[in-house]
Design a protein around this motif. Structure first.
Motif, PDB file in Angstrom:
ATOM      1  N   ALA A  28       0.885  -1.016  -0.031  1.00  0.00           N
ATOM      2  CA  ALA A  28      -0.065  -0.139  -0.329  1.00  0.00           C
ATOM      3  C   ALA A  28       0.760   1.278   0.034  1.00  0.00           C
ATOM      4  O   ALA A  28       0.564   2.038  -0.704  1.00  0.00           O
ATOM      5  N   ALA A  29       1.990   1.161   0.751  1.00  0.00           N
ATOM      6  CA  ALA A  29       2.739   2.321   1.051  1.00  0.00           C
ATOM      7  C   ALA A  29       3.676   2.596  -0.548  1.00  0.00           C
ATOM      8  O   ALA A  29       3.720   3.741  -1.112  1.00  0.00           O
ATOM      9  N   ALA A  30       3.990   1.542  -1.167  1.00  0.00           N
ATOM     10  CA  ALA A  30       4.593   1.733  -2.505  1.00  0.00           C
ATOM     11  C   ALA A  30       3.553   2.160  -3.389  1.00  0.00           C
ATOM     12  O   ALA A  30       4.242   2.948  -4.376  1.00  0.00           O
ATOM     13  N   CYS A  31       2.549   1.769  -3.629  1.00  0.00           N
ATOM     14  CA  CYS A  31       1.225   2.092  -4.380  1.00  0.00           C
ATOM     15  C   CYS A  31       1.252   3.638  -4.031  1.00  0.00           C
ATOM     16  O   CYS A  31       1.061   4.506  -5.466  1.00  0.00           O
ATOM     17  N   MET A  32       1.050   4.212  -3.060  1.00  0.00           N
ATOM     18  CA  MET A  32       0.952   5.526  -2.586  1.00  0.00           C
ATOM     19  C   MET A  32       2.172   6.519  -3.309  1.00  0.00           C
ATOM     20  O   MET A  32       1.939   7.314  -3.882  1.00  0.00           O
ATOM     21  N   LEU A  33       3.462   5.815  -3.090  1.00  0.00           N
ATOM     22  CA  LEU A  33       4.632   6.452  -3.888  1.00  0.00           C
ATOM     23  C   LEU A  33       4.400   6.666  -5.197  1.00  0.00           C
ATOM     24  O   LEU A  33       4.914   7.316  -5.827  1.00  0.00           O
ATOM     25  N   LEU A  34       4.172   5.361  -5.995  1.00  0.00           N
ATOM     26  CA  LEU A  34       3.910   5.559  -7.411  1.00  0.00           C
ATOM     27  C   LEU A  34       2.861   6.238  -7.743  1.00  0.00           C
ATOM     28  O   LEU A  34       2.965   6.797  -8.836  1.00  0.00           O
ATOM     29  N   GLU A  35       1.833   6.376  -7.111  1.00  0.00           N
ATOM     30  CA  GLU A  35       0.691   7.363  -7.476  1.00  0.00           C
ATOM     31  C   GLU A  35       1.573   8.707  -7.850  1.00  0.00           C
ATOM     32  O   GLU A  35       1.157   9.723  -8.693  1.00  0.00           O
ATOM     33  N   VAL A  36       2.283   9.238  -6.870  1.00  0.00           N
ATOM     34  CA  VAL A  36       3.107  10.467  -7.054  1.00  0.00           C
ATOM     35  C   VAL A  36       4.053  10.499  -8.397  1.00  0.00           C
ATOM     36  O   VAL A  36       4.077  11.226  -9.090  1.00  0.00           O
ATOM     37  N   VAL A  37       4.583   9.385  -8.225  1.00  0.00           N
ATOM     38  CA  VAL A  37       5.557   9.314  -9.484  1.00  0.00           C
ATOM     39  C   VAL A  37       4.828   9.359 -10.674  1.00  0.00           C
ATOM     40  O   VAL A  37       5.409  10.056 -11.606  1.00  0.00           O
ATOM     41  N   PHE A  38       3.648   8.688 -10.971  1.00  0.00           N
ATOM     42  CA  PHE A  38       2.889   8.823 -11.998  1.00  0.00           C
ATOM     43  C   PHE A  38       2.079   9.755 -12.428  1.00  0.00           C
ATOM     44  O   PHE A  38       1.260   9.788 -13.247  1.00  0.00           O
ATOM     45  N   ALA A  39       1.920  10.604 -11.309  1.00  0.00           N
ATOM     46  CA  ALA A  39       0.971  11.831 -11.501  1.00  0.00           C
ATOM     47  C   ALA A  39       1.177  12.696 -12.643  1.00  0.00           C
ATOM     48  O   ALA A  39       0.141  13.155 -13.391  1.00  0.00           O
ATOM     49  N   ASP A  40       2.331  12.882 -13.057  1.00  0.00           N
ATOM     50  CA  ASP A  40       2.724  13.547 -14.389  1.00  0.00           C
ATOM     51  C   ASP A  40       2.899  12.711 -15.458  1.00  0.00           C
ATOM     52  O   ASP A  40       3.436  13.190 -16.531  1.00  0.00           O
ATOM     53  N   GLU A  41       2.428  11.471 -15.549  1.00  0.00           N
ATOM     54  CA  GLU A  41       2.422  10.353 -16.353  1.00  0.00           C
ATOM     55  C   GLU A  41       3.613  10.109 -17.080  1.00  0.00           C
ATOM     56  O   GLU A  41       3.707   9.324 -17.914  1.00  0.00           O
ATOM     57  N   GLU A  42       4.895  10.235 -16.217  1.00  0.00           N
ATOM     58  CA  GLU A  42       5.996   9.870 -16.757  1.00  0.00           C
ATOM     59  C   GLU A  42       6.987   9.613 -15.490  1.00  0.00           C
ATOM     60  O   GLU A  42       6.809  10.560 -14.442  1.00  0.00           O
ATOM     61  N   MET A  43       7.765   8.671 -15.508  1.00  0.00           N
ATOM     62  CA  MET A  43       8.882   8.419 -14.554  1.00  0.00           C
ATOM     63  C   MET A  43      10.469   9.072 -14.932  1.00  0.00           C
ATOM     64  O   MET A  43      10.938   8.371 -16.003  1.00  0.00           O
ATOM     65  N   SER A  44      10.760   9.967 -14.439  1.00  0.00           N
ATOM     66  CA  SER A  44      12.101  10.470 -14.853  1.00  0.00           C
ATOM     67  C   SER A  44      13.197   9.577 -14.201  1.00  0.00           C
ATOM     68  O   SER A  44      12.967   8.675 -13.299  1.00  0.00           O
ATOM     69  N   ILE A  70       8.216  -2.646  -5.911  1.00  0.00           N
ATOM     70  CA  ILE A  70       7.744  -1.585  -6.687  1.00  0.00           C
ATOM     71  C   ILE A  70       7.194  -2.189  -8.034  1.00  0.00           C
ATOM     72  O   ILE A  70       6.229  -1.683  -8.313  1.00  0.00           O
ATOM     73  N   GLU A  71       7.651  -3.323  -8.389  1.00  0.00           N
ATOM     74  CA  GLU A  71       7.313  -4.048  -9.587  1.00  0.00           C
ATOM     75  C   GLU A  71       5.789  -4.580  -9.289  1.00  0.00           C
ATOM     76  O   GLU A  71       4.916  -4.339 -10.137  1.00  0.00           O
ATOM     77  N   GLU A  72       5.696  -5.028  -8.062  1.00  0.00           N
ATOM     78  CA  GLU A  72       4.085  -5.534  -7.767  1.00  0.00           C
ATOM     79  C   GLU A  72       3.093  -4.275  -7.647  1.00  0.00           C
ATOM     80  O   GLU A  72       2.162  -4.344  -7.940  1.00  0.00           O
ATOM     81  N   ALA A  73       3.742  -3.174  -6.905  1.00  0.00           N
ATOM     82  CA  ALA A  73       2.821  -2.080  -6.868  1.00  0.00           C
ATOM     83  C   ALA A  73       2.393  -1.472  -8.039  1.00  0.00           C
ATOM     84  O   ALA A  73       1.167  -0.967  -8.270  1.00  0.00           O
ATOM     85  N   LYS A  74       3.196  -1.434  -9.379  1.00  0.00           N
ATOM     86  CA  LYS A  74       2.921  -0.987 -10.471  1.00  0.00           C
ATOM     87  C   LYS A  74       1.632  -1.622 -11.054  1.00  0.00           C
ATOM     88  O   LYS A  74       0.724  -1.338 -11.625  1.00  0.00           O
ATOM     89  N   ARG A  76      -0.647  -3.596  -9.116  1.00  0.00           N
ATOM     90  CA  ARG A  76      -1.645  -3.314  -8.100  1.00  0.00           C
ATOM     91  C   ARG A  76      -2.215  -1.903  -8.122  1.00  0.00           C
ATOM     92  O   ARG A  76      -3.424  -1.819  -8.389  1.00  0.00           O
ATOM     93  N   GLY A  77      -1.250  -1.031  -8.273  1.00  0.00           N
ATOM     94  CA  GLY A  77      -1.687   0.381  -8.234  1.00  0.00           C
ATOM     95  C   GLY A  77      -2.681   0.531  -9.697  1.00  0.00           C
ATOM     96  O   GLY A  77      -3.638   1.419  -9.677  1.00  0.00           O
ATOM     97  N   SER A  78      -2.298  -0.071 -11.078  1.00  0.00           N
ATOM     98  CA  SER A  78      -3.029   0.376 -12.110  1.00  0.00           C
ATOM     99  C   SER A  78      -4.300  -0.243 -11.960  1.00  0.00           C
ATOM    100  O   SER A  78      -5.409   0.225 -12.862  1.00  0.00           O
ATOM    101  N   ALA A  79      -4.754  -1.284 -11.004  1.00  0.00           N
ATOM    102  CA  ALA A  79      -6.158  -1.670 -10.722  1.00  0.00           C
ATOM    103  C   ALA A  79      -6.882  -0.982  -9.639  1.00  0.00           C
ATOM    104  O   ALA A  79      -7.965  -1.211  -9.667  1.00  0.00           O
TER     105      ALA A  79
END
Length: 147
Positions: A28-44, A70-74, A76-79
């Motif tokens: 859940a914590a990893a998914c929250m961080l990924l939400e921020v990463v992909f908020a601008d639709e790209e991962m720098s 991170i891989e699992e969160a990607k 899970r987060g998309s769903a």
């Protein structure tokens, strides 16, 4: 979508194994961080290199586990249908200090590429609100991340 949320929540409720519960919490914590990463639709590149380190520090895990998470969160987060899926789990298990550390990590990842996107800011503010953090705490954590 509602069925997926019910499935996610029922998995958490039906899981008697403390190791599995801890994994769900870290996820859940990893998914929250990924939400921020992909908020601008790209991962720098900066975000990609900083993410495993921040996750490892925030959750006190090793870098190999952080990368797997991170891989699992990607996936899970998309769903995911809403941030509440993740914040409710965090609220039930994290102390106020752990929540603050997570939000600090969110700010740090948002500033990793040198600028703050309005969508990153919006997601962090929504998460902080759902984690019951005060606005003053949110601002202090943002200022700490910018320093």
């Amino acid at each position: 979508m509602i069925a997926k949320l019910k499935q996610f929540l029922s998995e958490l409720q039906e899981t008697p194994n403390p190791e599995q519960q801890a994994h769900q919490l870290r996820l859940a914590a990893a998914c929250m961080l990924l939400e921020v990463v992909f908020a601008d639709e790209e991962m720098s590149a900066d975000e990609a290199s900083m993410l495993p380190t921040l996750l490892a520090q925030t959750l006190d895990i090793d870098s190999t586990e952080a990368q797997a998470l991170i891989e699992e969160a990607k996936q899970r987060g998309s769903a995911a249908t809403s941030l509440f899926e993740f914040t409710s789990v965090i609220n039930d298990n994290f102390s106020i200090e752990q929540k603050q550390q997570l939000v600090l990590a969110m700010w740090q990842i948002a500033y990793a590429d040198g600028h703050l996107c309005q969508y990153e800011d919006q997601i962090i503010r929504r998460c902080a609100d759902l984690l019951y953090l005060k606005h003053s705490e949110l601002i202090q954590l943002r200022n700490k991340a910018m320093a």
